[in-house]
Each structure stands twice: as C-alpha cells, then as structure tokens.
Design an enzyme around this catalytic site. Structure first.
Site, PDB file in Angstrom:
ATOM      1  N   LYS A 111      55.808 -27.530 -30.658  1.00  0.00           N
ATOM      2  CA  LYS A 111      56.572 -28.743 -30.977  1.00  0.00           C
ATOM      3  C   LYS A 111      56.205 -29.335 -32.335  1.00  0.00           C
ATOM      4  CE  LYS A 111      58.126 -29.998 -26.411  1.00  0.00           C
ATOM      5  NZ  LYS A 111      58.227 -30.934 -25.317  1.00  0.00           N
ATOM      6  N   LYS A 192      61.823 -20.129 -23.339  1.00  0.00           N
ATOM      7  CA  LYS A 192      62.055 -20.691 -22.004  1.00  0.00           C
ATOM      8  C   LYS A 192      63.274 -21.623 -22.013  1.00  0.00           C
ATOM      9  CE  LYS A 192      59.517 -25.007 -21.842  1.00  0.00           C
ATOM     10  NZ  LYS A 192      59.179 -26.025 -20.904  1.00  0.00           N
ATOM     11  N   LYS A 195      65.351 -28.492 -21.721  1.00  0.00           N
ATOM     12  CA  LYS A 195      66.323 -29.601 -21.758  1.00  0.00           C
ATOM     13  C   LYS A 195      66.768 -29.910 -23.174  1.00  0.00           C
ATOM     14  CE  LYS A 195      63.779 -32.317 -18.429  1.00  0.00           C
ATOM     15  NZ  LYS A 195      62.416 -32.287 -18.970  1.00  0.00           N
TER      16      LYS A 195
HETATM   17  N1  AQP Z   1      62.128 -22.682 -18.193  1.00  0.00           N
HETATM   18  C1  AQP Z   1      61.339 -23.083 -17.204  1.00  0.00           C
HETATM   19  N2  AQP Z   1      61.052 -22.244 -16.169  1.00  0.00           N
HETATM   20  C2  AQP Z   1      60.265 -22.645 -15.136  1.00  0.00           C
HETATM   21  N3  AQP Z   1      59.736 -23.900 -15.041  1.00  0.00           N
HETATM   22  C3  AQP Z   1      60.009 -24.758 -16.051  1.00  0.00           C
HETATM   23  N4  AQP Z   1      59.662 -26.051 -16.257  1.00  0.00           N
HETATM   24  C4  AQP Z   1      60.201 -26.492 -17.416  1.00  0.00           C
HETATM   25  N5  AQP Z   1      60.928 -25.502 -17.990  1.00  0.00           N
HETATM   26  C5  AQP Z   1      60.818 -24.413 -17.163  1.00  0.00           C
HETATM   27  C6  AQP Z   1      58.834 -26.827 -15.331  1.00  0.00           C
HETATM   28  O1  AQP Z   1      59.564 -27.999 -14.989  1.00  0.00           O
HETATM   29  C7  AQP Z   1      58.647 -29.068 -14.770  1.00  0.00           C
HETATM   30  C8  AQP Z   1      59.099 -30.283 -15.499  1.00  0.00           C
HETATM   31  O2  AQP Z   1      59.106 -30.038 -16.891  1.00  0.00           O
HETATM   32  P1  AQP Z   1      59.145 -31.275 -17.873  1.00  0.00           P
HETATM   33  O3  AQP Z   1      60.441 -31.947 -17.797  1.00  0.00           O
HETATM   34  O4  AQP Z   1      58.011 -32.163 -17.618  1.00  0.00           O
HETATM   35  O5  AQP Z   1      58.896 -30.731 -19.327  1.00  0.00           O
HETATM   36  P2  AQP Z   1      59.030 -29.400 -20.053  1.00  0.00           P
HETATM   37  O6  AQP Z   1      58.142 -28.360 -19.476  1.00  0.00           O
HETATM   38  O7  AQP Z   1      58.764 -29.700 -21.489  1.00  0.00           O
HETATM   39  O8  AQP Z   1      60.527 -29.018 -19.781  1.00  0.00           O
HETATM   40  P3  AQP Z   1      61.714 -28.872 -20.758  1.00  0.00           P
HETATM   41  O9  AQP Z   1      62.914 -28.713 -19.956  1.00  0.00           O
HETATM   42  O10 AQP Z   1      61.443 -27.782 -21.756  1.00  0.00           O
HETATM   43  O11 AQP Z   1      61.791 -30.271 -21.486  1.00  0.00           O
HETATM   44  P4  AQP Z   1      61.834 -30.648 -22.996  1.00  0.00           P
HETATM   45  O12 AQP Z   1      62.940 -29.849 -23.603  1.00  0.00           O
HETATM   46  O13 AQP Z   1      62.102 -32.118 -22.980  1.00  0.00           O
HETATM   47  O14 AQP Z   1      60.497 -30.311 -23.609  1.00  0.00           O
HETATM   48  C9  AQP Z   1      57.265 -28.571 -15.213  1.00  0.00           C
HETATM   49  O15 AQP Z   1      56.513 -28.243 -14.060  1.00  0.00           O
HETATM   50  C10 AQP Z   1      57.567 -27.341 -16.003  1.00  0.00           C
HETATM   51  O16 AQP Z   1      56.539 -26.387 -15.899  1.00  0.00           O
END
Ligand code: AQP
Length: 328
Positions: A111, A192, A195
């Site tokens: 990031k 991965k 969001k």
């Molecule tokens: N691609 C993924 N596959 C499996 N698990 C995932 N998680 C996130 N992406 C995947 C799991 O979802 C939970 C919540 O995640 P989060 O919202 O706290 O943050 P993150 O991991 O940063 O998810 P995003 O979607 O990628 O958000 P942004 O784009 O905002 O950074 C966690 O348990 C995570 O492991």
C-alpha cells in the site's frame, strides 16, 4: 467455550474474497464458540475516507454480517470506535513494537510502494489489529490468508509483553479456510480480490445484481490452452474460478471436475454464474430487510455495550501490569 474475534473494514461493499475467506467461518464458528465480530472503522481511516460514505459503509457491513447469518443473539456485533479500549491498547502496543518489524509487513509494502509520503497509520495499523484481538483474550482469529503475517505479529507482541510484564495476554491462533482462503481478482489472478481495486469487474460484491455477476465472471481472465484443470501455478485464472466454485458449493475441486461435462471455459463460467447468483440471492434479500431497520442500530449499541464489558477488565489488567494510572 473458546473465544473468537475478527473484523472487517467498512471500506466498500464486501466481496466474495471477504465472504469465502473470512465471513463464512464467522457463521460456522458461532454455533460452538463465543464470537465477537467487529466493524473496524479505525482501520478504515488509515487511508482517506469520505465521512458520509464511511458511515454508510459501517451500516452496510453490519447489515451484511446479519444477512449472511451472523445472529446477534449468539454473537456480538459492534463498531470498533464505540469501544475506547481498542485505541488505548493500540497505543500501549505501539510502544512495544518496532518500526523494523512493521515496515516488513507485505501489506504495508504493497500500500505504501512508490509513494513519497506515507501516513503513519498505514505503518502502525497491524499493531491496532493486534490490540483488537488481544483486548478480548481471544483464542481464535478467523481470517483470510492475506492476514497470516499480521496474526504472527500479534502473537509476537503478546509473547513479548507476557515475557516482560508477566502473564497479560492470551496468545491467539489464526484460523484459515481450506478452500477460499485466498480468492484472486477476476481480471488479474495474480492479485487478491480487493474492495478498493479500480476495475469493478475484478470482484463480485455480495450485493451485485445478477447481470453484474454474469458480466464479471464471463469476462474473467483465463488462459489460451483450453484445458480445465486445477493448477494454481500454471493456470491461475481457471484455478481461481474452480476454487470459488468449490467454496460456494461445498464440493471439492476433484468432485466438481469428476462430474462436469464442460466443453470449454465458457461452460465452466456459465455454471459458476448460476452457482454464484444462487448463493448471493438470499444474502441480498436479507440485506434489504435489515439495512434500514431500527433493529440494526439496536444490535450495534447492544454489541458495543457487551464488547466494552469484556474489554474493560482486560484493560484494567494491562494498566495494572504496566503500572499506569493510580491504584484505587
Ligand atoms: N481476496 C481475498 N480472499 C480471501 N480472503 C480475503 N479477505 C480479504 N480479501 C480476501 C479477508 O477478508 C477479511 C476482511 O478484510 P478487510 O476488509 O479487513 O481488509 P482487506 O484484507 O484489506 O480486504 P480488501 O477487500 O482487500 O480491502 P481493501 O481493498 O479496502 O484493502 C480479512 O479476514 C481478510 O483476510
């Protein structure tokens, strides 16, 4: 009963990765564990957020928690900033962690990469995550594979504090799904699903219309050899689709492949569209019922009260071990 804690950032609509990697476990665990599920708004502000959007997303995530089957009678659902212990413990743990270990975190590198100026919160948020977990004497943390490094850091900090100040924290374990622990982006199976990715067709959001689900899956990146087999290294796109199919249907990839009559990737995609639409339909229906109800606010206020009641004695123990404040 063992205690479970996990959280999700209110940074946008939750997607299949969040659901299959983490949220599905939340529902399963509540049957025989004491579960605490948080909406981590203090994590969301590590990158700039529009205040109105952030508040909307907090309620969206809370409603989605309930829509997928988290039952507020069995589990605590609450918003992080309503429990002051998270920020307080976060600061104490910051004073017991090192910039070296934090700057080695993969997510920080991803990031912050290429930026001239990086917010301090982006570096220290894994310590806040450690505080979230340790604040509740948590035994088990159900998360996706991308959080493995943060769980290790949490364990290291807990052990470090226990060694220095005497038994203070329970040392937690991560819990990861067999299939679904890492769902990849549909347009780029090397990254991965996320969001915040720019291309909306890189992900399936839990609230996507059927037509959007179809469009995103049908245009998912595959490869040119046309053979349907599970081989994440050489065929990441096809393997990602099979992984999603397996996690949504509850069948193993071998079972799916043994029973299929697909003539090409198009057939696999069409079947996956149907499986996904069917799995998302009840979630969307439940969400519509809950999202604008007064019950949602009641659940969150009640959840914050119950979470505070567990957190406060832990904070009292921590302050005592560190010699902070005055003894009454
Ligand atoms: N691609 C993924 N596959 C499996 N698990 C995932 N998680 C996130 N992406 C995947 C799991 O979802 C939970 C919540 O995640 P989060 O919202 O706290 O943050 P993150 O991991 O940063 O998810 P995003 O979607 O990628 O958000 P942004 O784009 O905002 O950074 C966690 O348990 C995570 O492991």
């Amino acid at each position: 009963m063992k205690r479970v804690f996990s959280g999700v950032q209110p940074t946008g609509n939750l997607h299949l990765g969040n659901y299959l990697g983490a949220l599905k476990q939340f529902v399963e665990l509540q049957e025989d564990h004491e579960c605490i599920y948080c909406i981590v708004d203090e994590h969301a502000i590590t990158v700039p957020q529009d205040p109105e959007q952030l508040r909307k997303h907090i309620l969206d995530v809370a409603a989605l928690y309930m829509a997928i089957g988290i039952d507020p009678k069995k589990s605590i659902i609450f918003v992080q900033s309503q429990v002051p212990g998270h920020a307080e413990l976060g600061w104490i743990l910051c004073c017991n962690s090192y910039t070296g270990e934090l700057s080695r975190m993969t997510q920080f590198k991803a990031k912050s990469g290429g930026k001239e100026s990086v917010g301090t919160g982006l570096l220290t948020y894994p310590v806040l995550m450690a505080a979230d977990i340790l604040l509740y004497d948590t035994d088990i943390v159900p998360v996706g594979n991308d959080q493995k490094q943060h769980i290790e850091l949490t364990r290291d900090i807990a052990i470090r504090v226990n060694n220095k100040y005497g038994d203070t924290f329970v040392v937690p374990d991560g819990r990861f799904m067999k299939s679904g622990a890492r769902i990849m982006a549909l347009d780029d199976p090397e990254s991965k699903m996320s969001k915040s990715a720019e291309n909306e067709h890189s992900r399936i959001s839990l609230l996507d219309e059927d037509s959007k689900i179809k469009k995103s899956i049908m245009r998912a990146t595959t490869d040119s050899d046309g053979e349907i087999r599970f081989d994440p290294e050489n065929k990441p796109g096809v393997s990602n689709l099979l992984n999603i199919y397996s996690a949504l249907s509850g069948k193993t990839v071998d079972e799916i492949l043994a029973n299929q009559q697909w003539r090409g990737y198009g057939d696999l995609k069409k079947e996956l569209v149907a499986v996904t639409q069917e799995a998302m339909a009840p979630i969307k229906r439940n969400f519509e019922e809950i999202r604008y109800s007064e019950e949602l606010i009641r659940v969150l206020n009640d959840g914050a009260e119950r979470a505070n009641a567990i957190a406060e004695p832990v904070m009292a123990r921590v302050r005592d071990r560190f010699g902070m404040g005055i003894k009454l």
